[in-house]
Design a protein around this motif. Structure first.
Motif, PDB file in Angstrom:
ATOM      1  N   ASP A 274       0.816  -1.393   0.034  1.00 61.76           N
ATOM      2  CA  ASP A 274       0.220  -0.060  -0.197  1.00 61.76           C
ATOM      3  C   ASP A 274       0.838   1.286  -0.010  1.00 61.76           C
ATOM      4  O   ASP A 274       0.165   2.329   0.370  1.00 61.76           O
ATOM      5  N   GLY A 275       2.121   1.160  -0.242  1.00 63.44           N
ATOM      6  CA  GLY A 275       3.082   2.235  -0.288  1.00 63.44           C
ATOM      7  C   GLY A 275       2.882   3.014  -1.459  1.00 63.44           C
ATOM      8  O   GLY A 275       2.514   2.623  -2.612  1.00 63.44           O
ATOM      9  N   TYR A 276       3.030   4.376  -1.509  1.00 61.33           N
ATOM     10  CA  TYR A 276       2.861   5.217  -2.642  1.00 61.33           C
ATOM     11  C   TYR A 276       4.463   5.125  -3.303  1.00 61.33           C
ATOM     12  O   TYR A 276       5.442   5.206  -2.748  1.00 61.33           O
ATOM     13  N   SER A 277       4.381   5.192  -4.877  1.00 59.65           N
ATOM     14  CA  SER A 277       5.488   5.188  -5.409  1.00 59.65           C
ATOM     15  C   SER A 277       5.141   6.244  -6.636  1.00 59.65           C
ATOM     16  O   SER A 277       4.049   6.586  -7.014  1.00 59.65           O
ATOM     17  N   GLY A 278       6.251   7.025  -6.873  1.00 57.96           N
ATOM     18  CA  GLY A 278       6.243   7.944  -8.022  1.00 57.96           C
ATOM     19  C   GLY A 278       6.614   9.551  -7.740  1.00 57.96           C
ATOM     20  O   GLY A 278       7.548   9.294  -6.550  1.00 57.96           O
ATOM     21  N   VAL A 279       6.173  10.612  -8.070  1.00 59.58           N
ATOM     22  CA  VAL A 279       6.557  11.851  -7.864  1.00 59.58           C
ATOM     23  C   VAL A 279       5.212  12.285  -6.740  1.00 59.58           C
ATOM     24  O   VAL A 279       4.340  12.287  -6.883  1.00 59.58           O
ATOM     25  N   ILE A 280       5.907  12.787  -5.651  1.00 62.55           N
ATOM     26  CA  ILE A 280       5.268  13.442  -4.491  1.00 62.55           C
ATOM     27  C   ILE A 280       4.962  15.206  -4.879  1.00 62.55           C
ATOM     28  O   ILE A 280       5.878  15.784  -4.983  1.00 62.55           O
ATOM     29  N   ASP A 281       3.821  15.183  -5.541  1.00 58.90           N
ATOM     30  CA  ASP A 281       3.594  16.630  -6.372  1.00 58.90           C
ATOM     31  C   ASP A 281       3.856  17.667  -5.536  1.00 58.90           C
ATOM     32  O   ASP A 281       4.554  18.441  -6.207  1.00 58.90           O
ATOM     33  N   ALA A 282       3.394  17.594  -4.319  1.00 58.20           N
ATOM     34  CA  ALA A 282       3.665  18.828  -3.442  1.00 58.20           C
ATOM     35  C   ALA A 282       5.123  19.272  -3.152  1.00 58.20           C
ATOM     36  O   ALA A 282       5.535  20.302  -3.074  1.00 58.20           O
ATOM     37  N   GLN A 283       6.103  18.156  -3.312  1.00 60.28           N
ATOM     38  CA  GLN A 283       7.504  18.545  -3.039  1.00 60.28           C
ATOM     39  C   GLN A 283       8.171  18.641  -4.263  1.00 60.28           C
ATOM     40  O   GLN A 283       9.250  19.237  -4.309  1.00 60.28           O
ATOM     41  N   CYS A 284       7.606  18.410  -5.413  1.00 55.40           N
ATOM     42  CA  CYS A 284       8.600  18.385  -6.659  1.00 55.40           C
ATOM     43  C   CYS A 284       8.374  20.120  -7.089  1.00 55.40           C
ATOM     44  O   CYS A 284       7.190  20.667  -7.088  1.00 55.40           O
ATOM     45  N   TYR A 285       9.568  20.809  -7.324  1.00 51.95           N
ATOM     46  CA  TYR A 285       9.672  22.359  -7.815  1.00 51.95           C
ATOM     47  C   TYR A 285      10.053  22.322  -9.073  1.00 51.95           C
ATOM     48  O   TYR A 285      10.327  23.359  -9.734  1.00 51.95           O
ATOM     49  N   GLY A 286      10.006  21.229 -10.118  1.00 56.90           N
ATOM     50  CA  GLY A 286      10.399  21.346 -11.437  1.00 56.90           C
ATOM     51  C   GLY A 286      11.716  21.594 -11.768  1.00 56.90           C
ATOM     52  O   GLY A 286      11.843  22.271 -12.958  1.00 56.90           O
ATOM     53  N   CYS A 287      12.722  21.410 -11.115  1.00 54.47           N
ATOM     54  CA  CYS A 287      14.297  21.510 -11.482  1.00 54.47           C
ATOM     55  C   CYS A 287      14.250  20.713 -12.741  1.00 54.47           C
ATOM     56  O   CYS A 287      15.301  21.330 -13.445  1.00 54.47           O
ATOM     57  N   GLY A 288      13.818  19.693 -13.045  1.00 56.37           N
ATOM     58  CA  GLY A 288      14.028  19.031 -14.488  1.00 56.37           C
ATOM     59  C   GLY A 288      15.268  18.011 -14.402  1.00 56.37           C
ATOM     60  O   GLY A 288      15.494  17.417 -15.434  1.00 56.37           O
ATOM     61  N   ARG A 289      15.949  17.872 -13.129  1.00 55.03           N
ATOM     62  CA  ARG A 289      17.075  17.118 -13.306  1.00 55.03           C
ATOM     63  C   ARG A 289      16.852  15.482 -13.704  1.00 55.03           C
ATOM     64  O   ARG A 289      17.580  14.867 -13.925  1.00 55.03           O
ATOM     65  N   CYS A 290      15.541  15.315 -13.325  1.00 58.82           N
ATOM     66  CA  CYS A 290      15.385  13.591 -13.322  1.00 58.82           C
ATOM     67  C   CYS A 290      15.037  13.616 -14.894  1.00 58.82           C
ATOM     68  O   CYS A 290      14.908  12.219 -15.206  1.00 58.82           O
ATOM     69  N   LEU A 291      14.530  14.575 -15.672  1.00 62.86           N
ATOM     70  CA  LEU A 291      14.068  14.365 -16.952  1.00 62.86           C
ATOM     71  C   LEU A 291      15.048  13.523 -17.973  1.00 62.86           C
ATOM     72  O   LEU A 291      14.643  12.402 -18.419  1.00 62.86           O
ATOM     73  N   PRO A 292      16.449  14.109 -18.023  1.00 65.24           N
ATOM     74  CA  PRO A 292      17.273  13.198 -18.840  1.00 65.24           C
ATOM     75  C   PRO A 292      17.768  12.201 -18.345  1.00 65.24           C
ATOM     76  O   PRO A 292      18.726  11.195 -19.146  1.00 65.24           O
ATOM     77  N   ILE A 293      17.773  11.966 -17.089  1.00 65.40           N
ATOM     78  CA  ILE A 293      18.534  10.779 -16.573  1.00 65.40           C
ATOM     79  C   ILE A 293      18.045   9.615 -16.308  1.00 65.40           C
ATOM     80  O   ILE A 293      18.393   8.504 -16.193  1.00 65.40           O
ATOM     81  N   CYS A 294      16.530   9.543 -16.740  1.00 63.84           N
ATOM     82  CA  CYS A 294      15.769   8.242 -16.508  1.00 63.84           C
ATOM     83  C   CYS A 294      16.089   7.287 -17.962  1.00 63.84           C
ATOM     84  O   CYS A 294      16.363   7.755 -18.917  1.00 63.84           O
TER      85      CYS A 294
END
Length: 401
Positions: A131-151
């Motif tokens: 029942d654990g949450y996985s993914g992006v915690i929307d409230a904490q993400c501020y859009g820096c974009g560092r995760c986009l090219p590294i996936c």
């Protein structure tokens, strides 16, 4: 007595300090703690998302800071007046107004999860519990974009949003001190639509800031915007967004901010120039080494709306004085500086009662754990004080018999 116009004095004297909580950052406990610590350390402005819950959280922090003012001053920190509260809006696509998103069910089980490791906001999690949450915690993400090219499988996307003129008007007409508009070269029509929605609030605002990254035709674009918003009944800041959301990467990230600041400063536009984007602990030193900071303070304080009009009417510097950078905004670096303390706070239970109810019932308030509170203020003051130091020393010297 609180000097409502002390932040404007900071602009005039060249030691304006702004905390950027993030146009997309909505983690209320962290925002409240950041606002409280940097207010007590002497910040002049707090820039937040145009979100009613975020604004309520910051106002709560300011009320607590006001009750702790005397103790902060006794401890030698820089709190002199409550900072101005600013909301950020955008007239089109902008990296500050986005969130990362992806479907964790599509992630390969053998993936090393570099996105989780690189996220500076701890906004990407992978829980093993059923029942654990996985993914992006929307409230904490501020859009820096560092995760986009590294996936490894390039499945992380950015969800962007634009401020709706019809939706923001009631918000900015509330008790807001300042508005910042994020724009880009070539968006005069889009800027104009947003400006028409903001215009009714102008009599109540103390400051308008325009944030724009570099680009071909930048100065001509900024001049066009100035013509569009003139006459302006309040102070104006040109925020030079050098390298957005990168101040916590390394010392070199501040070079783009200083370069762009120098470019706009040389253009001689009416208003104040304030750096952002890549600012960090080395920014003040580099500005001072290039002679871009003002080293003498103006003795007369600002204490009335009439002073605002006087400042606006005399924004252009005299020929006897060199142009200077009026202030610095710190975002990712300011947040990262306090993150270890705020992480510790999450594990604490309150040590004392405070007269203000918590913003979030499940969170421990920073002021309830006194040692952590003053540790956070001290850490924040390490960032605030270099910018404020020269003005404070000059002002003190002028009072010496």
């Amino acid at each position: 007595m609180i000097d409502l116009y002390y932040p404007l004095r900071s602009l005039r004297e060249g030691h304006w300090f702004k905390l950027i909580c993030g146009a997309s950052f909505q983690h209320l406990p962290a925002i409240r703690s950041l606002a409280l610590a940097y207010t007590l350390a002497g910040a002049d402005c707090i820039d937040v998302a145009a979100d009613p819950a975020v604004l309520a959280s910051v106002r709560d922090a300011l009320a607590v800071a006001d009750s702790l003012k005397e103790e902060a001053i006794a401890r030698g920190f820089g709190f002199r007046a409550l900072p101005w509260l600013m909301v950020s809006l955008n007239d089109g696509e902008d990296p500050h107004f986005r969130k990362a998103e992806f479907d964790p069910n599509q992630c390969p089980t053998e993936c090393p999860r570099p996105c989780e490791a690189i996220c500076p906001a701890n906004a990407i999690v992978f829980e093993q519990l059923p029942d654990g949450y996985s993914g992006v915690i929307d409230a904490q993400c501020y859009g820096c974009g560092r995760c986009l090219p590294i996936c490894p499988i390039q499945q992380i996307l950015a969800r962007s949003y634009v401020s709706s003129p019809s939706a923001i008007a009631p918000l900015v007409l509330q008790d807001i001190d300042a508005v910042e508009i994020h724009t880009q070269v070539g968006r005069v029509a889009e800027f104009s639509r947003l400006w028409k929605a903001i215009a009714p609030a102008l009599p109540h605002l103390k400051l308008v800031a325009i944030s724009c990254p570099d680009g071909e035709g930048l100065i001509d674009y900024l001049k066009a915007l100035y013509d569009l918003i003139s006459p302006l009944p309040c102070a104006l800041i040109w925020q030079t967004d050098g390298r957005p959301m990168s101040g916590d990467i390394g010392k070199g990230a501040t070079r783009a901010a200083i370069h762009l600041g120098q470019k706009v400063l040389d253009a001689g536009l009416p208003g104040y120039v304030q750096l952002a984007g890549g600012t960090n602990a080395s920014t003040v030193y580099k500005l001072r080494s290039r002679g871009l900071l003002r080293n003498r303070a103006i003795a007369s304080p600002l204490s009335s709306p009439g002073d605002t009009a006087r400042v606006v009417s005399s924004m252009r510097l005299s020929s006897a004085e060199q142009p200077y950078i009026a202030g610095i905004a710190y975002g990712s670096y300011a947040r990262t500086l306090l993150s270890p303390i705020l992480d510790t706070l999450d594990t604490q239970t309150p040590m004392n009662e405070a007269p203000f109810p918590p913003t979030t019932p499940s969170s421990t308030r920073l002021e309830d754990v006194s040692p952590l509170l003053w540790q956070a203020v001290e850490r924040a003051y390490e960032l605030v004080s270099p910018l404020k130091a020269s003005a404070q020393m000059t002002a003190a010297a002028s009072c010496t018999p």
